[in-house]
Motif scaffolding. Structure first.
Motif, PDB file in Angstrom:
ATOM      1  N   ILE A 311     -42.380  41.820 -19.192  1.00  0.00           N
ATOM      2  CA  ILE A 311     -43.891  41.424 -19.477  1.00  0.00           C
ATOM      3  C   ILE A 311     -44.368  42.406 -18.368  1.00  0.00           C
ATOM      4  CG2 ILE A 311     -45.799  39.889 -18.871  1.00  0.00           C
ATOM      5  CD1 ILE A 311     -43.692  37.638 -19.624  1.00  0.00           C
ATOM      6  N   LYS A 312     -43.958  42.576 -16.993  1.00  0.00           N
ATOM      7  CA  LYS A 312     -44.391  43.522 -16.164  1.00  0.00           C
ATOM      8  C   LYS A 312     -44.401  45.042 -16.645  1.00  0.00           C
ATOM      9  CE  LYS A 312     -43.963  44.876 -11.311  1.00  0.00           C
ATOM     10  NZ  LYS A 312     -43.121  44.898  -9.988  1.00  0.00           N
ATOM     11  N   GLN A 314     -44.476  46.107 -19.802  1.00  0.00           N
ATOM     12  CA  GLN A 314     -45.564  46.385 -20.847  1.00  0.00           C
ATOM     13  C   GLN A 314     -46.686  46.469 -20.183  1.00  0.00           C
ATOM     14  OE1 GLN A 314     -44.506  47.223 -23.671  1.00  0.00           O
ATOM     15  NE2 GLN A 314     -42.306  46.830 -22.765  1.00  0.00           N
ATOM     16  N   GLU A 315     -47.078  45.828 -19.027  1.00  0.00           N
ATOM     17  CA  GLU A 315     -48.385  45.707 -18.552  1.00  0.00           C
ATOM     18  C   GLU A 315     -48.793  47.183 -17.773  1.00  0.00           C
ATOM     19  OE1 GLU A 315     -48.354  42.380 -15.722  1.00  0.00           O
ATOM     20  OE2 GLU A 315     -48.898  41.091 -17.540  1.00  0.00           O
ATOM     21  N   GLU A 316     -47.533  47.607 -17.068  1.00  0.00           N
ATOM     22  CA  GLU A 316     -47.744  48.979 -16.416  1.00  0.00           C
ATOM     23  C   GLU A 316     -47.729  50.235 -17.853  1.00  0.00           C
ATOM     24  OE1 GLU A 316     -43.887  49.628 -14.447  1.00  0.00           O
ATOM     25  OE2 GLU A 316     -44.725  47.990 -12.896  1.00  0.00           O
ATOM     26  N   VAL A 318     -49.448  49.580 -20.386  1.00  0.00           N
ATOM     27  CA  VAL A 318     -50.931  49.413 -20.924  1.00  0.00           C
ATOM     28  C   VAL A 318     -51.771  50.077 -19.732  1.00  0.00           C
ATOM     29  CG1 VAL A 318     -52.728  47.932 -21.281  1.00  0.00           C
ATOM     30  CG2 VAL A 318     -50.448  47.503 -22.345  1.00  0.00           C
ATOM     31  N   ALA A 319     -51.697  50.026 -18.587  1.00  0.00           N
ATOM     32  CA  ALA A 319     -52.380  50.497 -17.503  1.00  0.00           C
ATOM     33  C   ALA A 319     -52.328  52.151 -17.566  1.00  0.00           C
ATOM     34  CB  ALA A 319     -52.037  50.090 -16.080  1.00  0.00           C
TER      35      ALA A 319
END
Length: 507
Positions: A311-312, A314-316, A318-319
């Protein structure tokens, strides 16, 4: 054949242990004083040896049938100056040594020279090749630090190839040397100090041009792999969710058994029937493997989907993909590349200096790199990129291309003036620095015997006072130091002390 001494590992330097006086009786002043004096003597010694070693100590040679001699400390070498934390890997640093008499140059991946390094030097005539490595003739010339080992190893090979050309194809670059005497020509060919600077600059320029193509290939492969991975995962999900019999492993296994039974009967002896049954069986087997592989992959993916690390990640992604959101990235990159090519063509046509438009071109190239990174990050976020999800790719797409070269290169020169031999040819991003070979001596204060014994005695007295203060604090007998007397005179000594007269008073 002698053993390769440069690969022998040195022992770690002796660490200075902290002073421990807990076992000494408080009334035993002689033992305490002797222990403190010994500790002060240890502190007064330099942490590194004062001499910089260029060749391997002869005592490190392993004699046949004898136990090798091991020194109790690590010799002070160039690696301690260039890479004090020992974080560089093999091939990341190139050490260049020069002969102070002849100007011959040796490239090494080890911080110490050894006898086998002389094999780099060709035989050009009588006394042109030294019979052995002498530490008084060889001195460090420079040390080149690369961001990763692959780039350093490629530069090492090219530097040796260029020097070989200087030593064997001199008649093409310096035809006037033909008229010289053999001895004078030999001395000129041996002197490679100036050529070394030019070769290093040319190798770095080649790598700078090569980095563009390497980055382009890496980006194209990443795009293809991510798009194919997304497509394969979508097909796997459709295959698992399919309710038809053709996607049921048990039904496929039953069909395969039936086809095997039909092939074993006596009725199907016609070649056309046998071929039809074999093709049908092969098709069912391929379908069964695809279904089983898809179910296994989906089960594995469902396990990592709830992983906090996934999850972390994928968030990176996206950022990082924020600059590419809402724009046609590929069209914008093509437009910027056309503008850069047009600027370069106009510069050549109008006979303008490239320095006039260098800042504009640099900004556009930086924008291209930023958009490419953002576009790759958006593809990774869309395809749910992860080491586990990449296992679905075929082997040719899982192959990792070499990392693109970068110009985060640092060159430390023993004499910074040697870099001027290639003035104007160095890439702008290269960092030049000095290789301070005498830093260990400059940090050491040399005293005569009287001054040395006096400084040791002062250290012992200061340590005794510190121990006495700690003992009084532990017993609660330490008296507070009196406040310093005020230097005020006249009427000012009767006024109260105000820390900040301009500070607003509290109500």
């Amino acid at each position: 054949m002698p053993r390769n001494l440069a690969r022998l590992r040195f022992r770690a330097p002796k660490q200075l242990r902290p002073l421990n006086i807990s076992r000494i009786h408080p009334e035993d002043h002689s033992t305490l004083h002797r222990r403190l004096r010994g500790h002060a003597l240890e502190l007064s010694k330099p942490q590194t040896p004062l001499s910089l070693q260029i060749v391997v100590n002869p005592k490190w040679k392993q004699q046949p049938g004898k136990k090798p001699f091991r020194m109790s400390y690590k010799p002070h070498t160039l690696r301690d100056l260039v890479d004090p934390e020992a974080a560089a890997t093999h091939g990341q640093i190139i050490y260049v040594f020069a002969n102070v008499k002849t100007g011959q140059v040796i490239y090494s991946l080890n911080e110490l020279l050894d006898q086998y390094h002389l094999e780099q030097l060709p035989f050009l005539g009588k006394h042109s090749k030294p019979p052995t490595i002498r530490p008084d003739e060889w001195t460090p010339h420079c040390a080149i630090t690369f961001p990763f080992a692959e780039q350093g190893l490629q530069a090492f090979r090219k530097l040796r190839e260029f020097r070989h050309l200087h030593e064997t194809s001199w008649d093409k670059t310096n035809p006037e040397w033909v008229r010289l005497t053999p001895h004078a020509r030999m001395r000129k060919i041996m002197d490679q100090v100036a050529n070394t600077s030019a070769d290093i600059a040319e190798v770095l320029n080649i790598q700078q041009r090569q980095s563009v193509e390497m980055r382009k290939k890496a980006i194209e492969q990443e795009k293809k792999s991510l798009r194919l991975m997304k497509k394969m995962w979508e097909e796997a999900e459709v295959l698992v969710k399919d309710d038809r019999d053709a996607s049921n492993p048990k039904w496929l296994e039953q069909q395969i058994r039936n086809l095997e039974w039909q092939l074993g009967t006596k009725r199907n002896r016609d070649e056309a029937d046998i071929k039809r049954l074999k093709d049908a069986k092969k098709g069912h087997e391929v379908r069964l493997r695809r279904v089983l592989r898809a179910r296994k992959n989906i089960e594995k993916f469902n396990q990592i989907r709830v992983d906090p690390e996934f999850i972390k990640m994928q968030e990176e992604y996206v950022a990082q993909a924020a600059p590419a959101r809402g724009t046609d990235v590929e069209a914008r990159i093509d437009e910027l590349r056309k503008e850069i090519a047009l600027e370069r063509d106009l510069t050549k046509t109008l006979d303008r200096s490239i320095e006039d438009v260098e800042e504009t071109l640099g900004e556009k190239e930086a924008e291209i790199m930023k958009l490419e990174d953002a576009f790759i990050a958006s593809l990774r976020a869309d395809a749910l990129d992860h080491p586990v999800t990449r296992t679905i790719l075929p082997a040719e797409h899982r192959k990792v291309l070499p990392q693109p070269f970068t110009m985060d290169v640092e060159i430390k020169w023993a004499d910074l003036r040697n870099a001027e031999y290639a003035a104007g040819n160095w890439p702008e991003a290269i960092v030049h620095d000095t290789l301070d070979l005498r830093s260990s001596r400059q940090e050491v204060e040399f005293l005569n015997p009287e001054q040395y014994h006096g400084s040791v005695s002062e250290d012992v007295q200061s340590m005794l006072k510190s121990l006495e203060r700690q003992a009084l604090e532990a017993q609660g007998l330490l008296e507070e130091e009196p406040a310093p007397e005020s230097n005020k005179t006249g009427v000012f000594k009767y006024l109260p002390e105000v820390k900040n007269p301009f500070k607003r008073a509290d109500a």
